[in-house]
Design a protein around this motif. Structure first.
Motif, PDB file in Angstrom:
ATOM      1  N   GLY A   1      -4.265 -16.270  11.254  1.00 20.06           N
ATOM      2  CA  GLY A   1      -2.809 -15.890  11.398  1.00 20.06           C
ATOM      3  C   GLY A   1      -1.733 -15.587  10.359  1.00 20.06           C
ATOM      4  N   GLY A   2      -2.375 -15.459   9.054  1.00 21.32           N
ATOM      5  CA  GLY A   2      -1.502 -15.432   7.911  1.00 21.32           C
ATOM      6  C   GLY A   2      -1.521 -13.895   7.813  1.00 21.32           C
ATOM      7  N   MET A   3      -0.475 -13.122   7.709  1.00 23.98           N
ATOM      8  CA  MET A   3      -0.548 -11.634   7.513  1.00 23.98           C
ATOM      9  C   MET A   3      -0.728 -11.484   5.809  1.00 23.98           C
ATOM     10  SD  MET A   3      -0.006  -8.974   9.211  1.00 23.98           S
ATOM     11  CE  MET A   3      -1.172  -7.542   8.433  1.00 23.98           C
ATOM     12  N   ARG A   4      -0.035 -12.257   5.004  1.00 21.70           N
ATOM     13  CA  ARG A   4      -0.375 -12.227   3.588  1.00 21.70           C
ATOM     14  C   ARG A   4      -1.787 -12.164   3.230  1.00 21.70           C
ATOM     15  NH1 ARG A   4       3.350 -15.920   1.313  1.00 21.70           N
ATOM     16  NH2 ARG A   4       1.801 -17.589   1.511  1.00 21.70           N
ATOM     17  N   ASP A   5      -2.398 -13.363   3.556  1.00 22.81           N
ATOM     18  CA  ASP A   5      -3.913 -13.537   3.617  1.00 22.81           C
ATOM     19  C   ASP A   5      -4.571 -12.484   3.945  1.00 22.81           C
ATOM     20  OD1 ASP A   5      -2.910 -16.009   2.567  1.00 22.81           O
ATOM     21  OD2 ASP A   5      -4.119 -17.194   3.962  1.00 22.81           O
ATOM     22  N   ALA A   6      -4.173 -11.617   5.033  1.00 24.59           N
ATOM     23  CA  ALA A   6      -5.132 -10.556   5.504  1.00 24.59           C
ATOM     24  C   ALA A   6      -5.085  -9.533   4.719  1.00 24.59           C
ATOM     25  CB  ALA A   6      -4.526 -10.247   7.118  1.00 24.59           C
ATOM     26  N   LEU A   7      -3.698  -9.302   4.128  1.00 25.71           N
ATOM     27  CA  LEU A   7      -3.715  -8.144   3.261  1.00 25.71           C
ATOM     28  C   LEU A   7      -4.223  -8.301   1.730  1.00 25.71           C
ATOM     29  CD1 LEU A   7       0.120  -7.373   3.675  1.00 25.71           C
ATOM     30  CD2 LEU A   7      -1.773  -5.817   4.474  1.00 25.71           C
ATOM     31  N   SER A   8      -4.191  -9.695   1.316  1.00 24.16           N
ATOM     32  CA  SER A   8      -4.962 -10.108   0.194  1.00 24.16           C
ATOM     33  C   SER A   8      -6.517  -9.963   0.502  1.00 24.16           C
ATOM     34  CB  SER A   8      -4.630 -11.551  -0.254  1.00 24.16           C
ATOM     35  OG  SER A   8      -3.269 -11.676  -0.603  1.00 24.16           O
ATOM     36  N   ILE A   9      -7.073 -10.125   1.460  1.00 24.77           N
ATOM     37  CA  ILE A   9      -8.465 -10.100   1.643  1.00 24.77           C
ATOM     38  C   ILE A   9      -8.762  -8.187   1.768  1.00 24.77           C
ATOM     39  CG2 ILE A   9     -10.337 -10.018   3.270  1.00 24.77           C
ATOM     40  CD1 ILE A   9      -8.865 -12.758   3.935  1.00 24.77           C
TER      41      ILE A   9
ATOM     42  N   VAL B   1       0.507  -2.479  -7.510  1.00 20.02           N
ATOM     43  CA  VAL B   1       0.949  -3.668  -7.011  1.00 20.02           C
ATOM     44  C   VAL B   1       0.122  -4.064  -5.813  1.00 20.02           C
ATOM     45  CG1 VAL B   1       3.260  -4.382  -5.775  1.00 20.02           C
ATOM     46  CG2 VAL B   1       3.441  -2.507  -7.518  1.00 20.02           C
ATOM     47  N   ALA B   2       0.220  -5.350  -5.576  1.00 27.89           N
ATOM     48  CA  ALA B   2      -0.773  -5.924  -4.585  1.00 27.89           C
ATOM     49  C   ALA B   2      -0.070  -5.420  -3.218  1.00 27.89           C
ATOM     50  CB  ALA B   2      -0.805  -7.702  -4.788  1.00 27.89           C
ATOM     51  N   LEU B   3      -0.971  -5.243  -2.283  1.00 31.12           N
ATOM     52  CA  LEU B   3      -0.544  -4.986  -1.075  1.00 31.12           C
ATOM     53  C   LEU B   3       0.454  -5.933  -0.257  1.00 31.12           C
ATOM     54  CD1 LEU B   3      -4.120  -3.586   0.604  1.00 31.12           C
ATOM     55  CD2 LEU B   3      -1.944  -2.275  -0.390  1.00 31.12           C
ATOM     56  N   TYR B   4       0.107  -7.070  -0.354  1.00 35.59           N
ATOM     57  CA  TYR B   4       1.064  -7.962   0.296  1.00 35.59           C
ATOM     58  C   TYR B   4       2.368  -7.829  -0.449  1.00 35.59           C
ATOM     59  CZ  TYR B   4       0.920 -11.646  -3.269  1.00 35.59           C
ATOM     60  OH  TYR B   4       1.325 -12.408  -4.352  1.00 35.59           O
ATOM     61  N   ARG B   5       2.657  -7.540  -1.722  1.00 33.98           N
ATOM     62  CA  ARG B   5       3.939  -7.425  -2.300  1.00 33.98           C
ATOM     63  C   ARG B   5       4.430  -5.937  -1.934  1.00 33.98           C
ATOM     64  NH1 ARG B   5       3.868  -8.172  -8.518  1.00 33.98           N
ATOM     65  NH2 ARG B   5       5.981  -7.799  -8.141  1.00 33.98           N
ATOM     66  N   ALA B   6       3.541  -4.831  -2.031  1.00 33.87           N
ATOM     67  CA  ALA B   6       3.935  -3.444  -1.673  1.00 33.87           C
ATOM     68  C   ALA B   6       4.379  -3.471  -0.327  1.00 33.87           C
ATOM     69  CB  ALA B   6       2.992  -2.614  -1.982  1.00 33.87           C
ATOM     70  N   TRP B   7       3.863  -4.199   0.638  1.00 34.47           N
ATOM     71  CA  TRP B   7       4.098  -3.947   2.097  1.00 34.47           C
ATOM     72  C   TRP B   7       4.841  -5.363   2.549  1.00 34.47           C
ATOM     73  CZ3 TRP B   7       3.593   0.227   4.936  1.00 34.47           C
ATOM     74  CH2 TRP B   7       2.700   1.217   4.303  1.00 34.47           C
TER      75      TRP B   7
ATOM     76  N   GLU C   1      -4.119   3.444   6.918  1.00 39.94           N
ATOM     77  CA  GLU C   1      -3.624   4.909   7.022  1.00 39.94           C
ATOM     78  C   GLU C   1      -2.955   5.134   5.928  1.00 39.94           C
ATOM     79  OE1 GLU C   1      -1.672   7.786  10.348  1.00 39.94           O
ATOM     80  OE2 GLU C   1      -2.333   5.936  10.929  1.00 39.94           O
ATOM     81  N   LYS C   2      -1.854   4.502   5.741  1.00 38.55           N
ATOM     82  CA  LYS C   2      -0.919   4.796   4.613  1.00 38.55           C
ATOM     83  C   LYS C   2      -1.239   4.945   3.039  1.00 38.55           C
ATOM     84  CE  LYS C   2       2.620   5.462   7.370  1.00 38.55           C
ATOM     85  NZ  LYS C   2       3.472   6.695   7.598  1.00 38.55           N
ATOM     86  N   GLU C   3      -2.376   3.862   2.973  1.00 42.94           N
ATOM     87  CA  GLU C   3      -2.888   3.670   1.533  1.00 42.94           C
ATOM     88  C   GLU C   3      -3.912   4.608   1.358  1.00 42.94           C
ATOM     89  OE1 GLU C   3      -1.846   1.786  -0.982  1.00 42.94           O
ATOM     90  OE2 GLU C   3       0.066   1.244  -0.064  1.00 42.94           O
ATOM     91  N   GLY C   4      -4.499   5.228   2.383  1.00 47.56           N
ATOM     92  CA  GLY C   4      -5.619   6.195   2.100  1.00 47.56           C
ATOM     93  C   GLY C   4      -6.972   5.347   2.335  1.00 47.56           C
ATOM     94  N   ILE C   5      -6.920   4.142   2.898  1.00 47.04           N
ATOM     95  CA  ILE C   5      -8.173   3.240   3.013  1.00 47.04           C
ATOM     96  C   ILE C   5      -8.849   3.671   4.120  1.00 47.04           C
ATOM     97  CG2 ILE C   5      -9.173   0.908   2.968  1.00 47.04           C
ATOM     98  CD1 ILE C   5      -6.627   0.121   1.374  1.00 47.04           C
ATOM     99  N   THR C   6     -10.176   3.871   3.980  1.00 39.72           N
ATOM    100  CA  THR C   6     -10.741   3.910   5.223  1.00 39.72           C
ATOM    101  C   THR C   6     -11.598   2.637   5.791  1.00 39.72           C
ATOM    102  OG1 THR C   6     -11.573   6.181   4.776  1.00 39.72           O
ATOM    103  CG2 THR C   6     -12.912   5.069   6.424  1.00 39.72           C
ATOM    104  N   ALA C   7     -11.519   2.297   7.168  1.00 41.18           N
ATOM    105  CA  ALA C   7     -12.043   0.994   7.393  1.00 41.18           C
ATOM    106  C   ALA C   7     -12.534   0.940   8.718  1.00 41.18           C
ATOM    107  CB  ALA C   7     -10.953  -0.368   7.155  1.00 41.18           C
TER     108      ALA C   7
ATOM    109  N   ALA D   1     -10.936  -3.239  -0.619  1.00 38.71           N
ATOM    110  CA  ALA D   1     -10.759  -1.917  -0.925  1.00 38.71           C
ATOM    111  C   ALA D   1     -11.146  -1.671  -2.417  1.00 38.71           C
ATOM    112  CB  ALA D   1      -9.317  -1.626  -0.454  1.00 38.71           C
ATOM    113  N   SER D   2     -10.510  -2.707  -3.191  1.00 40.58           N
ATOM    114  CA  SER D   2     -10.971  -2.540  -4.571  1.00 40.58           C
ATOM    115  C   SER D   2     -12.400  -2.628  -4.993  1.00 40.58           C
ATOM    116  CB  SER D   2     -10.293  -3.871  -5.378  1.00 40.58           C
ATOM    117  OG  SER D   2      -8.851  -3.873  -5.380  1.00 40.58           O
TER     118      SER D   2
END
Length: 584
Positions: free
Chosen positions: A212-220, A4-10, A192-198, A225-226
């Motif tokens: 300023g858009g949280m959805r765009d940030a999660l999509s990037i 599930v895409a991060l912006y949908r999961a979160w 941290e929750k998804e186990g991604i090192t950044a 990460a993929s």
């Protein structure tokens, strides 16, 4: 398990999960606690800031089995089914695909029926600005007075496209862009929750790219990460998004500052070889110089900048440029960015823009600081000249008053001091008389000619152009006004002789003649005189010449022709022999 895409999961499921909209959350929670909910809300703001999420959370809060409550429990059957979109009484409508009047009429018919599954019906109309005018008109009455069991929540990114009648029927909440700090904290938590090192720089750069858009940030973040297998680095973010590192921007800025055309073209070619687009490079470069200007003009400006990762590095580069230089560069880049939208070869325009920056005249680049100093010097010179002018006018006024007093008292009895004042006061008049043009009659005859009317119509533009050339000359020249045009000569009359004499200086006169030639489209010669002399000349030309009274001898006749005194014969002719007595 399906990804599930991060912006949908979160996606936020409660008010406390939302990021950066505390002013809206507090208002809605207080309204729920005090049972002061409105029948219609309008959520407006940029994309990805939480408008639809807030609408769904509000729908759960008013229909929660433990409520209405300020925070939905997300555990009861109503909350879980609303989250899954399985409640028929909570309807989310996409206005972009249901924008016609028929869909709104169908909605209006269904509104009257009471809810069957939850406490209150909630209609969430997303992208409401896409509705047609007829659809808005059909919605108006229902939106103003819906049944008590119905709530409307309208969401839009373009509130200016909504009719004022719709906006006035809703409580409006404006969602803000999420701040960089709040976005960065949220991204760290998700990593941290998804186990991604950044890397820290990577997270900050992603937050800046999202605007300023949280959805765009999660999509990037999800995309990178993929690509990287859960190891997100700053360099990978640049490669994936087509961005340019601050270090490369600094190198490009130094080549522009040095006028190194060859090095600049090599860098552009490198960007293109890496797969970066010219329009994106132009946009990023414009942001970069904008941030340099902010850092240079505003102390502690790291909060105002969009791409600054380390303000100290920016401060060092900003010291290499002057404010005038940065303004010139930003103007040039902005002009070519606008042109690039319609260009077939955007890379060519990008190169031309940077070439133009490299070839800006030396006085505008290397001498920018000198220009700033010169501007300050010009301002001080103007103020000094104005003070001197005020003092001279005061002295002249006193001298004129002294001259009048001396003239009124008579020549022999006047004090010696008054005589000197009179002599001094008469001097300017003599000087100004000497400046009257020799062909004054022709100037007077041409004072209403079409050529003069053209000069008079363009006089304000001429004054403005003189001011742009040199403000000190404009301060003196504006005291005059055009009164006539003769061939290629423009006659300007001045109220004050000091202004006229300063304007007549060769350098000042040459500059004014050049400006007039550009504005009028033909070579011009400046001729000056005093306004009082011009008015006297016009008045003298308007009055017919008075004929002098002369005694003429009478027609020749018998006795008068032999007279040796013509005036005696004239007296006899006028008054007759009976009244004239001649004595030897």
């Amino acid at each position: 398990m399906e990804h599930v895409a991060l912006y949908r999961a979160w996606r936020p499921q409660s008010f406390q999960d939302m990021v950066g909209q505390q002013h809206i959350i507090r208002t809605l929670q207080n309204a729920i606690r005090e049972q002061r909910l409105s029948h219609a809300y309008l959520f407006s703001g940029p994309r990805g800031t939480g408008k639809t999420s807030a609408a769904k959370i509000l729908a759960k809060a008013v229909n929660c089995e433990k409520g209405p409550t300020a925070e939905p429990c997300n555990e009861c059957d109503a909350c879980r089914r609303i989250t899954a979109g399985a409640v028929m009484d909570v309807l989310e409508i996409d206005a972009a695909s249901n924008r016609g009047v028929e869909e709104i009429r169908d909605l209006r018919e269904k509104v009257k029926y009471a809810p069957t599954e939850v406490r209150q019906k909630v209609y969430i109309i997303d992208e409401v600005h896409m509705l047609t005018t007829e659809a808005f008109n059909a919605l108006l009455k229902t939106l103003e007075e819906p049944p008590p069991h119905v709530m409307f929540i309208l969401a839009t990114t373009e509130p200016h496209r909504l009719p004022a009648t719709v906006i006035s029927r809703c409580q409006r909440f404006d969602f803000r862009r999420v701040s960089l700090e709040e976005q960065s904290e949220r991204l760290k938590l998700i990593c941290e929750k998804e186990g991604i090192t950044a890397e820290e720089e990577a997270i900050q750069y992603i937050a800046r790219l999202s605007d300023g858009g949280m959805r765009d940030a999660l999509s990037i973040l999800d995309q990178i990460a993929s690509f990287s297998g859960g190891q997100v680095s700053y360099q990978q973010v640049l490669e994936m998004t087509g961005g340019i590192a601050s270090r490369q921007f600094a190198e490009l800025a130094q080549t522009l500052l040095a006028g190194d055309v060859g090095g600049m073209l090599q860098m552009i070619d490198g960007f293109m070889q890496e797969g970066k687009s010219a329009d994106k490079c132009m946009e990023n470069l414009l942001y970069y110089f904008r941030d340099l200007l902010m850092v240079k003009m505003v102390p502690q400006a790291d909060k105002l900048t969009e791409r600054v990762l380390d303000p100290r590095d920016f401060a060092e580069i900003a010291e290499s440029f002057t404010k005038s230089q940065l303004f010139k560069i930003i103007d040039t880049l902005n002009h070519y960015q606008t042109e690039m939208k319609y260009a077939v070869q955007p890379q060519t325009l990008f190169e031309v823009a940077l070439l133009k920056i490299c070839t800006i005249p030396k006085e505008e680049i290397d001498g920018a600081s000198a220009t700033a100093h010169s501007s300050t010097a010009d301002a001080s010179e103007v103020s000094q000249l104005r003070r001197q002018l005020s003092e001279l006018e005061a002295k002249l006024e006193r001298a004129l008053q002294g001259g009048v007093s001396a003239g009124a008292g008579g020549g022999a009895s006047a004090p010696a001091g008054n005589n000197r004042s009179s002599a001094r006061s008469s001097a300017p008049r003599v000087a100004s008389k000497a400046k009257i043009p020799s062909n004054m009659d022709r100037y007077i005859a041409e004072r209403h000619s079409p050529a003069f009317m053209e000069v008079q119509n363009k006089w304000n533009q001429i004054l403005q152009a003189v001011k742009e050339e040199k403000v000190t000359i404009h301060a003196w020249f504006m005291n005059g006004e055009p009164v006539s045009v003769l061939e290629d000569s423009v006659l300007v009359a001045f109220k004050n002789d000091i202004h006229r004499e300063t304007t007549e200086k060769p350098a000042n006169k040459q500059l004014i003649e050049n400006v007039m030639a550009r504005q009028l489209g033909s070579p011009c010669r400046l001729v000056t005189m005093m306004l009082k002399d011009w008015n006297d000349a016009i008045q003298g030309a308007a009055e017919p010449p008075k004929e002098a009274f002369e005694l003429e001898p009478p027609p020749e006749d018998g006795g008068s022709s032999n007279s040796k005194e013509p005036w005696v014969d004239e007296a006899l002719h006028l008054f007759g022999d009976d009244l004239v007595v001649i004595k030897e």
